[in-house]
Write an enzyme that holds these catalytic residues in place. Structure first.
Site, PDB file in Angstrom:
ATOM      1  N   GLU A 126       7.937  16.433   0.204  1.00 51.76           N
ATOM      2  CA  GLU A 126       7.339  15.189  -0.289  1.00 51.76           C
ATOM      3  C   GLU A 126       7.729  15.038  -1.756  1.00 51.76           C
ATOM      4  O   GLU A 126       7.010  15.427  -2.658  1.00 51.76           O
ATOM      5  CB  GLU A 126       5.816  15.222  -0.112  1.00 51.76           C
ATOM      6  CG  GLU A 126       5.162  13.889  -0.401  1.00 51.76           C
ATOM      7  CD  GLU A 126       3.651  13.929  -0.318  1.00 51.76           C
ATOM      8  OE1 GLU A 126       3.039  12.863  -0.428  1.00 51.76           O
ATOM      9  OE2 GLU A 126       3.082  15.025  -0.152  1.00 51.76           O
ATOM     10  N   HIS A 138       1.344  13.743  -7.906  1.00 57.13           N
ATOM     11  CA  HIS A 138       2.608  14.440  -8.164  1.00 57.13           C
ATOM     12  C   HIS A 138       2.920  14.449  -9.653  1.00 57.13           C
ATOM     13  O   HIS A 138       2.524  13.545 -10.398  1.00 57.13           O
ATOM     14  CB  HIS A 138       3.751  13.777  -7.392  1.00 57.13           C
ATOM     15  CG  HIS A 138       3.686  14.012  -5.919  1.00 57.13           C
ATOM     16  ND1 HIS A 138       4.746  14.491  -5.192  1.00 57.13           N
ATOM     17  CD2 HIS A 138       2.670  13.848  -5.024  1.00 57.13           C
ATOM     18  CE1 HIS A 138       4.394  14.596  -3.918  1.00 57.13           C
ATOM     19  NE2 HIS A 138       3.136  14.208  -3.804  1.00 57.13           N
ATOM     20  N   HIS A 212       1.386   8.815   4.323  1.00 54.93           N
ATOM     21  CA  HIS A 212      -0.040   8.536   4.078  1.00 54.93           C
ATOM     22  C   HIS A 212      -0.277   7.071   3.673  1.00 54.93           C
ATOM     23  O   HIS A 212      -0.478   6.739   2.523  1.00 54.93           O
ATOM     24  CB  HIS A 212      -0.697   9.509   3.105  1.00 54.93           C
ATOM     25  CG  HIS A 212       0.041   9.880   1.861  1.00 54.93           C
ATOM     26  ND1 HIS A 212       0.616   8.945   1.004  1.00 54.93           N
ATOM     27  CD2 HIS A 212       0.280  11.097   1.295  1.00 54.93           C
ATOM     28  CE1 HIS A 212       1.159   9.574  -0.016  1.00 54.93           C
ATOM     29  NE2 HIS A 212       0.967  10.870   0.138  1.00 54.93           N
ATOM     30  N   ALA A 216      -0.670   6.039  -2.628  1.00 54.03           N
ATOM     31  CA  ALA A 216       0.552   6.119  -3.425  1.00 54.03           C
ATOM     32  C   ALA A 216       1.552   5.015  -3.059  1.00 54.03           C
ATOM     33  O   ALA A 216       2.751   5.245  -2.939  1.00 54.03           O
ATOM     34  CB  ALA A 216       1.204   7.494  -3.300  1.00 54.03           C
ATOM     35  N   ARG A 223      -0.442 -12.893  -1.544  1.00 57.32           N
ATOM     36  CA  ARG A 223       0.675 -13.689  -2.076  1.00 57.32           C
ATOM     37  C   ARG A 223       1.894 -12.834  -2.386  1.00 57.32           C
ATOM     38  O   ARG A 223       2.909 -13.343  -2.854  1.00 57.32           O
ATOM     39  CB  ARG A 223       0.235 -14.441  -3.347  1.00 57.32           C
ATOM     40  CG  ARG A 223      -0.738 -15.571  -3.097  1.00 57.32           C
ATOM     41  CD  ARG A 223      -0.903 -16.464  -4.325  1.00 57.32           C
ATOM     42  NE  ARG A 223      -1.445 -15.723  -5.459  1.00 57.32           N
ATOM     43  CZ  ARG A 223      -2.745 -15.562  -5.702  1.00 57.32           C
ATOM     44  NH1 ARG A 223      -3.642 -16.104  -4.874  1.00 57.32           N
ATOM     45  NH2 ARG A 223      -3.170 -14.887  -6.754  1.00 57.32           N
ATOM     46  N   GLY A 245     -11.952   9.448   5.349  1.00 56.77           N
ATOM     47  CA  GLY A 245     -12.946   8.585   4.737  1.00 56.77           C
ATOM     48  C   GLY A 245     -12.898   8.575   3.230  1.00 56.77           C
ATOM     49  O   GLY A 245     -13.583   7.749   2.597  1.00 56.77           O
ATOM     50  N   HIS A 247      -9.539   9.325   1.370  1.00 60.10           N
ATOM     51  CA  HIS A 247      -8.232   8.768   1.050  1.00 60.10           C
ATOM     52  C   HIS A 247      -8.092   7.337   1.564  1.00 60.10           C
ATOM     53  O   HIS A 247      -7.440   6.501   0.925  1.00 60.10           O
ATOM     54  CB  HIS A 247      -7.130   9.642   1.642  1.00 60.10           C
ATOM     55  CG  HIS A 247      -6.891  10.908   0.898  1.00 60.10           C
ATOM     56  ND1 HIS A 247      -7.716  12.005   1.026  1.00 60.10           N
ATOM     57  CD2 HIS A 247      -5.931  11.254   0.009  1.00 60.10           C
ATOM     58  CE1 HIS A 247      -7.277  12.975   0.252  1.00 60.10           C
ATOM     59  NE2 HIS A 247      -6.193  12.563  -0.379  1.00 60.10           N
ATOM     60  N   ASP A 269      -2.798  16.213   5.266  1.00 59.17           N
ATOM     61  CA  ASP A 269      -2.407  16.317   3.855  1.00 59.17           C
ATOM     62  C   ASP A 269      -3.327  17.319   3.163  1.00 59.17           C
ATOM     63  O   ASP A 269      -3.682  17.159   1.995  1.00 59.17           O
ATOM     64  CB  ASP A 269      -2.460  14.950   3.176  1.00 59.17           C
ATOM     65  CG  ASP A 269      -1.659  14.890   1.875  1.00 59.17           C
ATOM     66  OD1 ASP A 269      -0.704  15.684   1.727  1.00 59.17           O
ATOM     67  OD2 ASP A 269      -1.992  14.071   1.001  1.00 59.17           O
ATOM     68  N   LEU A 295      -7.487  12.298  -7.234  1.00 55.64           N
ATOM     69  CA  LEU A 295      -7.613  12.664  -5.831  1.00 55.64           C
ATOM     70  C   LEU A 295      -6.317  13.302  -5.356  1.00 55.64           C
ATOM     71  O   LEU A 295      -5.234  12.757  -5.555  1.00 55.64           O
ATOM     72  CB  LEU A 295      -7.921  11.418  -4.988  1.00 55.64           C
ATOM     73  CG  LEU A 295      -8.070  11.610  -3.482  1.00 55.64           C
ATOM     74  CD1 LEU A 295      -9.295  12.457  -3.156  1.00 55.64           C
ATOM     75  CD2 LEU A 295      -8.155  10.252  -2.784  1.00 55.64           C
TER      76      LEU A 295
END
Length: 373
Positions: A126, A138, A212, A216, A223, A245, A247, A269, A295
């Protein structure tokens, strides 16, 4: 030889009961209501659910050590046994955006361990070829743009152990993407700021899935359609989602399932507590955060993700199981041997109570407790 009798399971979305599943040589050899032949050791399921073992295509650690902090064959062995004990019989060990040295050590560990692996399927890198604007947890100093020479060296050294890569397609050269696709890497669009056109182009050029969903990446805007809207609109692109619940809210998981159906799959994850190296994770309530409060990984198992889908997302049990078994197997091209209950499949199986509590786990027809004795 093993026979699991008096079980119920789902076939094409329909529940069937009272069947016997015969296992020989680590594979399912027969599923029927006929009498069990002599010579089989018998496990009485007592009417519980039989499911394929779960498959997690993005997990950083389980049981003890974080893989990227301790990138050794022993860590993979520890993850393997711990995950099997929790019902996950197939997994990709994930390595976040990191130094080339850590990535190389992770590859070396994968090559050293693969000959004895049970559930370990390979590596999911990743990063580091992601968009710093959407880096999440990251580390920015390790993020870089891919070069063709570097990617060639990486895959040559990996010798088939790298199976999936999360990449921000909008920042990479076409020659790099083409090379990865041509060499069978499952590309996932993630940690990306792609707009609708860029994401759609990536999916059309060989990106099979999305990392995910909603995390990210830009949020949907009425619009300004972007990456999430592109995967919803695409005919084949898949997406992983973290059903904890934290993420992603359960209402959004529910909405995503309604739009994606068989194109969605579950990941954990998940990380483990770690206080060394660049990726340090601290448990805060039901989730992990980095020292600055960002997070990071989840604190759930694949079984808990399935339970959450049923309890909080109005997803039928048959489909929730597919999200954790058949769908990821299909993405990775493993569905001939994994992810479903059929003759010829590996006997990687879990028994679940009506309340979805884990009762037993079998890896290639061997009960988990026998693997560690």
């Amino acid at each position: 030889m093993l026979a699991i009798k008096n079980c119920k399971f789902f076939a094409d979305g329909l529940q069937v009961a009272g069947h016997n599943v015969l296992i020989d040589g680590g594979e399912i050899v027969k599923i029927s209501t006929e009498e069990i032949p002599s010579g089989f050791n018998i496990v009485d399921a007592e009417g519980s659910y039989l499911s394929p073992g779960f498959i997690d295509l993005q997990i950083y650690g389980s049981g003890k050590d974080l893989f990227s902090a301790y990138p050794t064959a022993e860590t993979l062995r520890q993850m393997d046994l711990d995950l099997i004990s929790k019902g996950t019989t197939g997994f990709l060990a994930c390595v976040a955006t990191n130094t080339p040295e850590v990535v190389d050590l992770s590859i070396a560990a994968a090559k050293a361990y693969r000959s004895e692996a049970r559930g370990f399927l390979g590596l999911h890198l990743e990063g580091p070829y992601i968009n710093p604007k959407r880096r999440g947890a990251h580390i920015e100093k390790f993020i870089c743009k891919a070069s063709l020479d570097e990617v060639k060296r990486l895959l040559e050294y990996a010798d088939g152990t790298v199976k999936m890569m999360t990449i921000a397609a909008e920042l990479q050269d076409n020659e790099v993407i083409n090379y990865l696709v041509d060499n069978g890497i499952v590309l996932s669009l993630g940690h990306s700021d792609a707009d609708f056109e860029q994401a759609t182009t990536a999916y059309n050029r060989g990106f099979k899935t999305t990392t995910h969903l909603f995390n990210a990446m830009p949020s949907i805007h009425h619009r300004s359609p972007n990456l999430p809207a592109a995967v919803f609109s695409h005919s084949t692109a898949m997406a992983s989602i973290i059903a904890d619940g934290n993420h992603v809210d359960f209402e959004i998981v529910k909405m995503s399932y309604k739009l994606l159906k068989e194109r969605m799959f579950l990941i954990t994850d998940a990380v483990t507590s770690c206080n060394i190296g660049p990726y340090q994770h601290q448990l805060s309530g039901e989730k992990f955060i980095t020292p600055d409060g960002t997070l990071s990984g989840s604190n759930i198992t694949m079984l808990q993700a399935v339970q959450n889908c049923v309890a909080h997302c109005d997803i039928p049990l048959a489909e929730a199981i597919n999200l954790a078994t058949l769908n990821p197997a299909r993405l990775m091209g493993l569905n001939e041997k994994a992810g479903s209950l059929k003759v010829g499949s590996k006997a990687d199986l879990v028994l679940l109570s009506d309340k979805l509590d884990l009762l037993k786990v079998f890896a290639e027809g061997v009960e988990h407790l026998s693997l560690i004795n």
